[in-house]
Design a protein around this motif. Sequence first.
Motif, PDB file in Angstrom:
ATOM      1  N   GLN B 307      -7.640   6.567   6.850  1.00 19.82           N
ATOM      2  CA  GLN B 307      -8.792   5.500   6.975  1.00 19.82           C
ATOM      3  C   GLN B 307      -9.086   5.034   5.788  1.00 19.82           C
ATOM      4  O   GLN B 307      -9.676   3.748   5.747  1.00 19.82           O
ATOM      5  CB  GLN B 307     -10.209   6.068   7.797  1.00 19.82           C
ATOM      6  CG  GLN B 307      -9.867   6.445   9.090  1.00 19.82           C
ATOM      7  CD  GLN B 307     -10.467   7.824   9.549  1.00 19.82           C
ATOM      8  OE1 GLN B 307     -11.407   8.190   9.058  1.00 19.82           O
ATOM      9  NE2 GLN B 307      -9.891   8.624  10.091  1.00 19.82           N
ATOM     10  N   MET B 310      -6.887   2.364   4.985  1.00 19.81           N
ATOM     11  CA  MET B 310      -7.267   1.068   5.811  1.00 19.81           C
ATOM     12  C   MET B 310      -8.462   0.244   5.245  1.00 19.81           C
ATOM     13  O   MET B 310      -8.344  -0.799   5.026  1.00 19.81           O
ATOM     14  CB  MET B 310      -7.704   1.643   7.102  1.00 19.81           C
ATOM     15  CG  MET B 310      -7.861   0.499   8.244  1.00 19.81           C
ATOM     16  SD  MET B 310      -6.132  -0.264   8.597  1.00 19.81           S
ATOM     17  CE  MET B 310      -6.812  -1.849   8.865  1.00 19.81           C
ATOM     18  N   LEU B 311      -9.390   0.996   4.727  1.00 15.99           N
ATOM     19  CA  LEU B 311     -10.468   0.562   3.851  1.00 15.99           C
ATOM     20  C   LEU B 311      -9.901  -0.327   2.889  1.00 15.99           C
ATOM     21  O   LEU B 311     -10.196  -1.284   2.634  1.00 15.99           O
ATOM     22  CB  LEU B 311     -11.541   1.384   3.562  1.00 15.99           C
ATOM     23  CG  LEU B 311     -12.349   2.044   4.560  1.00 15.99           C
ATOM     24  CD1 LEU B 311     -13.105   3.253   4.126  1.00 15.99           C
ATOM     25  CD2 LEU B 311     -13.384   1.116   5.057  1.00 15.99           C
ATOM     26  N   LYS B 312      -8.863   0.220   2.099  1.00 21.61           N
ATOM     27  CA  LYS B 312      -8.513  -0.615   0.958  1.00 21.61           C
ATOM     28  C   LYS B 312      -7.613  -1.779   1.386  1.00 21.61           C
ATOM     29  O   LYS B 312      -7.608  -2.898   0.676  1.00 21.61           O
ATOM     30  CB  LYS B 312      -7.477   0.520   0.148  1.00 21.61           C
ATOM     31  CG  LYS B 312      -8.084   1.624  -0.626  1.00 21.61           C
ATOM     32  CD  LYS B 312      -7.272   2.278  -1.383  1.00 21.61           C
ATOM     33  CE  LYS B 312      -7.949   3.238  -2.315  1.00 21.61           C
ATOM     34  NZ  LYS B 312      -7.042   3.841  -3.344  1.00 21.61           N
ATOM     35  N   LEU B 313      -6.917  -1.313   2.435  1.00 17.56           N
ATOM     36  CA  LEU B 313      -6.154  -2.516   3.042  1.00 17.56           C
ATOM     37  C   LEU B 313      -7.051  -3.714   3.180  1.00 17.56           C
ATOM     38  O   LEU B 313      -6.861  -4.987   2.983  1.00 17.56           O
ATOM     39  CB  LEU B 313      -5.457  -2.141   4.221  1.00 17.56           C
ATOM     40  CG  LEU B 313      -4.452  -3.429   4.672  1.00 17.56           C
ATOM     41  CD1 LEU B 313      -3.020  -2.976   4.058  1.00 17.56           C
ATOM     42  CD2 LEU B 313      -4.375  -3.311   6.276  1.00 17.56           C
ATOM     43  N   ILE B 314      -8.291  -3.678   4.021  1.00 25.41           N
ATOM     44  CA  ILE B 314      -8.947  -4.648   4.272  1.00 25.41           C
ATOM     45  C   ILE B 314      -9.823  -5.306   3.132  1.00 25.41           C
ATOM     46  O   ILE B 314     -10.732  -5.796   3.130  1.00 25.41           O
ATOM     47  CB  ILE B 314      -9.849  -4.387   5.606  1.00 25.41           C
ATOM     48  CG1 ILE B 314     -10.872  -3.477   5.249  1.00 25.41           C
ATOM     49  CG2 ILE B 314      -9.151  -4.238   6.880  1.00 25.41           C
ATOM     50  CD1 ILE B 314     -11.797  -3.142   6.667  1.00 25.41           C
ATOM     51  N   GLY B 315      -9.602  -4.576   1.987  1.00 30.35           N
ATOM     52  CA  GLY B 315     -10.158  -5.057   0.728  1.00 30.35           C
ATOM     53  C   GLY B 315     -11.529  -4.306   0.141  1.00 30.35           C
ATOM     54  O   GLY B 315     -12.183  -4.928  -0.569  1.00 30.35           O
ATOM     55  N   ALA B 316     -11.699  -3.199   0.956  1.00 32.37           N
ATOM     56  CA  ALA B 316     -12.928  -2.800   0.439  1.00 32.37           C
ATOM     57  C   ALA B 316     -12.692  -2.144  -1.110  1.00 32.37           C
ATOM     58  O   ALA B 316     -11.903  -1.647  -1.589  1.00 32.37           O
ATOM     59  CB  ALA B 316     -12.978  -1.228   1.136  1.00 32.37           C
ATOM     60  N   ARG B 317     -13.945  -2.350  -1.858  1.00 33.85           N
ATOM     61  CA  ARG B 317     -13.829  -1.687  -3.146  1.00 33.85           C
ATOM     62  C   ARG B 317     -13.826  -0.402  -3.325  1.00 33.85           C
ATOM     63  O   ARG B 317     -14.339   0.352  -2.265  1.00 33.85           O
ATOM     64  CB  ARG B 317     -15.256  -2.224  -4.048  1.00 33.85           C
ATOM     65  CG  ARG B 317     -15.274  -3.910  -3.969  1.00 33.85           C
ATOM     66  CD  ARG B 317     -16.819  -4.183  -4.406  1.00 33.85           C
ATOM     67  NE  ARG B 317     -16.904  -5.552  -4.446  1.00 33.85           N
ATOM     68  CZ  ARG B 317     -17.441  -6.138  -3.458  1.00 33.85           C
ATOM     69  NH1 ARG B 317     -18.134  -5.497  -2.510  1.00 33.85           N
ATOM     70  NH2 ARG B 317     -17.654  -7.478  -3.479  1.00 33.85           N
ATOM     71  N   ALA B 389      -2.767   1.263  -0.222  1.00 40.90           N
ATOM     72  CA  ALA B 389      -3.327   0.260   0.897  1.00 40.90           C
ATOM     73  C   ALA B 389      -2.042   0.583   2.142  1.00 40.90           C
ATOM     74  O   ALA B 389      -2.498   0.938   3.106  1.00 40.90           O
ATOM     75  CB  ALA B 389      -3.492  -0.744   0.776  1.00 40.90           C
TER      76      ALA B 389
END
Lengths: 237, 394
Positions: B307, B310-317, B389
């Motif tokens: 997860q 996934m957060l990194k993939l959708i661009g989360a800091r 990611a």
Amino acid sequence: MTATPVLSIRNASRHYQSGDSIVKALDDVSMDIMPGEVVGILGPSGSGKSTLLLIAGLLEPPTLGEVYIGGKRVSYPDAMLEGLRSFRRHNIGFVFQKANLIPFLTALENVALALEIDDVSPRDARDYARWLLGSLDLAHRRDNLPKQLSGGEQQRVAVARALANDPRLILADEPTAALDGERGKQVIRLFRQIATEADAGVAVVTHDPRVLSLFDRSYELRDGRIVKGHHPRQEST
Amino acid sequence: MNLAIKDIRYSLGRFLLTAAGVGFLITASIGMVGLYRGIVADALLLIEQIGADLWVVQGGHSGPFSESSAISTDMDRRVAGVVGVAAVRRFTQTSQQVSFNDRSVRATITAIDFPSDTGDWINLTAGRHLRNGHYEVIANDNLSLALGTSITVGRDQYHVVGLTSGMVDMGGDGLMFMSVNDVITIMKRRTNEEILLARKSDLASGLATGNSDSNGGSVDGALDNQKIAAVLVTLSPAADEQAVREALLAWGDVNVMSGQDQKDLLLNQRLLRLRIQILAFTGVLLVVMAIVISLIIYMLTIEKLHQIAMLKLIGARNSVVINMIVQQAFLIGAGGFAFGIGLARLIFPHFPRRVVMDLHDLGLLAMTVAIICAFASLMGISRALNVRAQEVLS
Ligand SMILES: Nc1ncnc2c1ncn2[C@@H]1O[C@H](COP(=O)(O)OP(=O)(O)OP(=O)(O)O)[C@@H](O)[C@H]1O
Ligand SMILES: [Mg+2]
């Protein structure tokens, strides 16, 4: 009209070191995706389809070649990918074979999260996520956790999440593989609708022959090279 | 939205179990420190309550608590004659088996110099202080003696006239106060019995211990030089403590100590090893706690790597990921701490020895737990930030 391509890949190669030999996962590939286009990427297993998407999505740097998104050069060989995260957040939406939803968040929260990490206020994020899920026929499922959703429903939530930030490029890697024929077609039709309405470009990797007819164009890869481009539908926008 | 709290609510049962596990470790730490504080408090209580300015004890010794002390029973008259001494009291303690209703408990009999002292410095929970010079006792409540109970000490019957609470010696035995003359009688008789026994053991080993009545009188006379432990001095308001000390020390056969001297001796000599031991145990516990919390946080992070990718993939800091890990670590720490304190409050009052929960100690423990949580977070964070990611795809 000569619009700027949403995605433009120029002479991109990607080499992996594998023991003593070098695997050319991608070998001098060039392609363009225009606004409003839904483009298929086909080819046998190991032909480099996923690698192409990783490079287009700024998740892997190309060993050689360039990537342009919206006319802007975003990828240099061995560039720092971390710095591209905010670019990714604003411009690219991803959908994969597995929905990869966060299991402890409801459908609505999964979608709203994509907005909140882009500094949208929690209230606006929820409002927009609610609207998005509604438009994907998931209004009645929005407060369910992923494990309470069917595979098709999960995949549609994943699509809603990919769309949350109004990306101009959507990259999908076998999004229909886990779905039955009708559900699979539904997802591709959804992409078409988004492409048309938001003028976004969509690239879909697939093995699924049933959805081929839904693409504007498609590229076929073999051993890391583009071997041909189909044009089943001669039209744009 | 707060990812840490959402995740905890999703797997609430596991979070509670984890917090409870950490809580048990915290309870154990509180207990360890509290036991030490309790032993110290118990040991110092009598010295503090009895309120003597100076303790006159056997020369060359530092009694009566950190080593033995024996001075003659009439030492008080000599001390009273020194200029600046307002009042004197004789003090002695002895461990003694006390029987009542076919039951017997061990008590530390403590002398009160009746009638000049009626024990009015003892906080009573029931009954009264001493009113007669003989056969009355004030008992600590952990001896389980009811008011008015008739008890047998040595060969005499005593009545429980007062009850007090929290008055125990260093070993946890309840104190039992009685007039100094009674205590001297008890000790004298015991000494005589011991001598008698020693003599008789040469003849036959089968003789019972209790029936030395007939011989009691004859030995009494032979051994009349009974001892007490100390003379407690109350100085007159105008007195110069140093002058009194010097006057007493000039005799050569006594040593003089203040209440503070007594406390320091107890802490730094009698209780030193215990202190180090308990500190070491607490240290071991904290290390165990650090390892357990770090492992838990690390495992929670590992479990969420997909997860996080996934957060990194959708661009989360990175801050989104870091906040989630840190908040979860601190929620586990805080939950464990609350649980630990709750449990400690629930169970420690029923422990046989006093467990003191000192606010300052709890503050230190909270800080330690916070540091452990911060350290554990760092481990999780360093793993999480290394996730790429594209691992979502694997
Ligand atoms: N990280 C890597 N290290 C080494 N080789 C890799 C790596 N990633 C991909 N490859 C190789 O590159 C080639 C292309 O892989 P890619 O995943 O792009 O294929 P694909 O077309 O997506 O296949 P599939 O249809 O099975 O998903 C394969 O031979 C693969 O083994
Ligand atoms: Mg693939």
